[in-house]
Motif scaffolding. Sequence first.
Motif, short mmCIF file in Angstrom:
data_model
loop_
_atom_site.label_atom_id
_atom_site.label_comp_id
_atom_site.label_asym_id
_atom_site.label_seq_id
_atom_site.Cartn_x
_atom_site.Cartn_y
_atom_site.Cartn_z
N ARG A 1 0.86 -1.19 0.00
CA ARG A 1 0.00 0.00 0.00
C ARG A 1 0.89 1.23 0.00
O ARG A 1 2.05 1.19 0.40
N TRP A 2 0.31 2.34 -0.46
CA TRP A 2 1.01 3.61 -0.45
C TRP A 2 0.32 4.54 0.54
O TRP A 2 -0.92 4.62 0.58
N ASP A 3 1.13 5.23 1.34
CA ASP A 3 0.55 6.19 2.27
C ASP A 3 0.28 7.50 1.57
O ASP A 3 0.48 7.64 0.36
N GLU A 4 -0.15 8.50 2.32
CA GLU A 4 -0.52 9.78 1.72
C GLU A 4 0.68 10.53 1.17
O GLU A 4 0.52 11.49 0.42
N TRP A 5 1.91 10.10 1.53
CA TRP A 5 3.12 10.76 1.03
C TRP A 5 3.70 10.04 -0.19
O TRP A 5 4.76 10.42 -0.67
N GLY A 6 3.03 9.00 -0.65
CA GLY A 6 3.52 8.28 -1.81
C GLY A 6 4.60 7.27 -1.50
O GLY A 6 5.31 6.83 -2.40
N VAL A 7 4.75 6.87 -0.23
CA VAL A 7 5.76 5.90 0.18
C VAL A 7 5.13 4.51 0.16
O VAL A 7 4.06 4.29 0.74
N ARG A 8 5.79 3.58 -0.50
CA ARG A 8 5.29 2.21 -0.59
C ARG A 8 5.62 1.46 0.69
O ARG A 8 6.74 1.49 1.18
N LEU A 9 4.63 0.73 1.22
CA LEU A 9 4.78 0.03 2.49
C LEU A 9 4.40 -1.44 2.32
O LEU A 9 3.42 -1.75 1.64
N PRO A 10 5.18 -2.35 2.92
CA PRO A 10 4.77 -3.76 2.94
C PRO A 10 3.72 -3.98 4.03
O PRO A 10 3.94 -3.67 5.19
N ILE A 11 2.59 -4.53 3.66
CA ILE A 11 1.45 -4.66 4.56
C ILE A 11 1.11 -6.13 4.76
O ILE A 11 1.03 -6.90 3.79
N THR A 12 0.92 -6.53 6.01
CA THR A 12 0.41 -7.85 6.35
C THR A 12 -1.03 -7.71 6.80
O THR A 12 -1.33 -6.92 7.69
N VAL A 13 -1.91 -8.49 6.18
CA VAL A 13 -3.35 -8.44 6.50
C VAL A 13 -3.67 -9.57 7.47
O VAL A 13 -3.41 -10.75 7.18
N LEU A 14 -4.25 -9.21 8.60
CA LEU A 14 -4.68 -10.18 9.61
C LEU A 14 -6.20 -10.14 9.70
O LEU A 14 -6.80 -9.06 9.79
N HIS A 15 -6.82 -11.32 9.67
CA HIS A 15 -8.27 -11.42 9.79
C HIS A 15 -8.63 -11.95 11.17
O HIS A 15 -8.03 -12.92 11.65
N VAL A 16 -9.59 -11.29 11.80
CA VAL A 16 -10.04 -11.67 13.15
C VAL A 16 -11.39 -12.38 13.01
O VAL A 16 -12.43 -11.72 12.92
N PRO A 17 -11.41 -13.71 12.96
CA PRO A 17 -12.67 -14.42 12.71
C PRO A 17 -13.47 -14.70 13.98
O PRO A 17 -13.22 -15.66 14.70
N SER A 18 -14.42 -13.83 14.27
CA SER A 18 -15.35 -13.98 15.41
C SER A 18 -14.62 -14.37 16.70
O SER A 18 -14.81 -15.45 17.25
N CYS A 19 -13.78 -13.47 17.16
CA CYS A 19 -13.03 -13.68 18.40
C CYS A 19 -13.92 -13.32 19.59
O CYS A 19 -14.41 -12.19 19.69
#
Length: 395
Positions: free
Chosen positions: A90-108
Amino acid sequence: MQSASLWNTSVLGRSNHRRTPITLRSQSSQGIRTLKNRPIKKGLAGPVQYITKWPEKLPVYYPTEDAKTGWSIDSKRTGVVAVKKEMINRWDEWGVRLPITVLHVPSCQVTQVKTKEVDGFSAIQVAAGAKKIKQLTKTQLGHLAAAGVPPKAFFAEFRTTPDAAIPVGTEINASHFVAGQKVDIIGTSKGKGFQGGMKRWGFHGNNATHGASLSHRSIGATGARQDPGRVWKGKKMPGRMGGKRCTEQALEVFAVKPHANEILLIGSVPGAYGTWVRVKDHFKYRFEVPPPFPTMNASAIAALPEEIRAKRENHSADPKLTDPQQLIDAVQAYRTKIGNLTPDVKDRLYSEFMVLPKGRGGGSGRWSNQTAIQDMKARMDKVKYETMMRDKLRR
């Protein structure tokens, strides 16, 4: 004693047995007292200074309590159980590319609340996921039935303070965490199997030539002679690598998706896709705004937006920018300027100032420069391309 900087090695006292530098400050205007001509501890060299007052810094406001929710700076909230879904960029508002890890919280959901009076400590047990009844033991089914929770796949327990108790059966959403805060991730790393010393510990290996026979990747000697006559415990040797519980500390929460129940983190998380991880507040982090305490209210989740992001500091190529709108205006201006260029000039800018993938372009025989340029155009994100073109034309 003359004034010296904080890390001036000429005035650092050192211990003979640990070689530990002693922090010194010598600016008398900052309220620092210097001990001269006084007996000092044996093994230390140079005068010792004691700091009585730190230099003034810009005031940073950190809330210490919240009267509405009862949160205080000493409160310790529970964590959640999540599944490592995928990694994206993803890119932040400054145009910097970031590595993102997506975590899903399944009905905790909360399955048990432990108190100091009954259990000797305060903690909250949570469970997440779904599982068939036949895959659980009768003990687990009875435990979940007493809590009024359906069969769950993964259980975890988090130490908390007594004021952070949550009723049994409450579902904890991804909005339990605040965008921009730091969290700790506990998971099991990928198992690599039995590996040698070079891969497991980063050893250099032996010589590639000059008499090295079948020992190129050997670790070398592992001990001495008759004394001690054994290998020291803890010696780095080949063995089982990975597959252990580890913790990644202080990962920043890039965004939170309350309705999708997803947490987006900056950086990597231990384990493969589909594995369970524990997410909790970083123990050193101080909240800039009071967090949801003890957790986000279920009635308030419906009013939250699809994605909640925090403002980030400027880490772009132009540190002089103070507002992301300036970056957007610059990109729009250079987009018009680039649009007026001929295709051959655009291709020349690509070939000269883009970093081509390995084996595509440059000295490779399989890929020509033109093919590499077309391949990069197809794979690059539009924002990234405009940002790099802006930096080039600005020079």
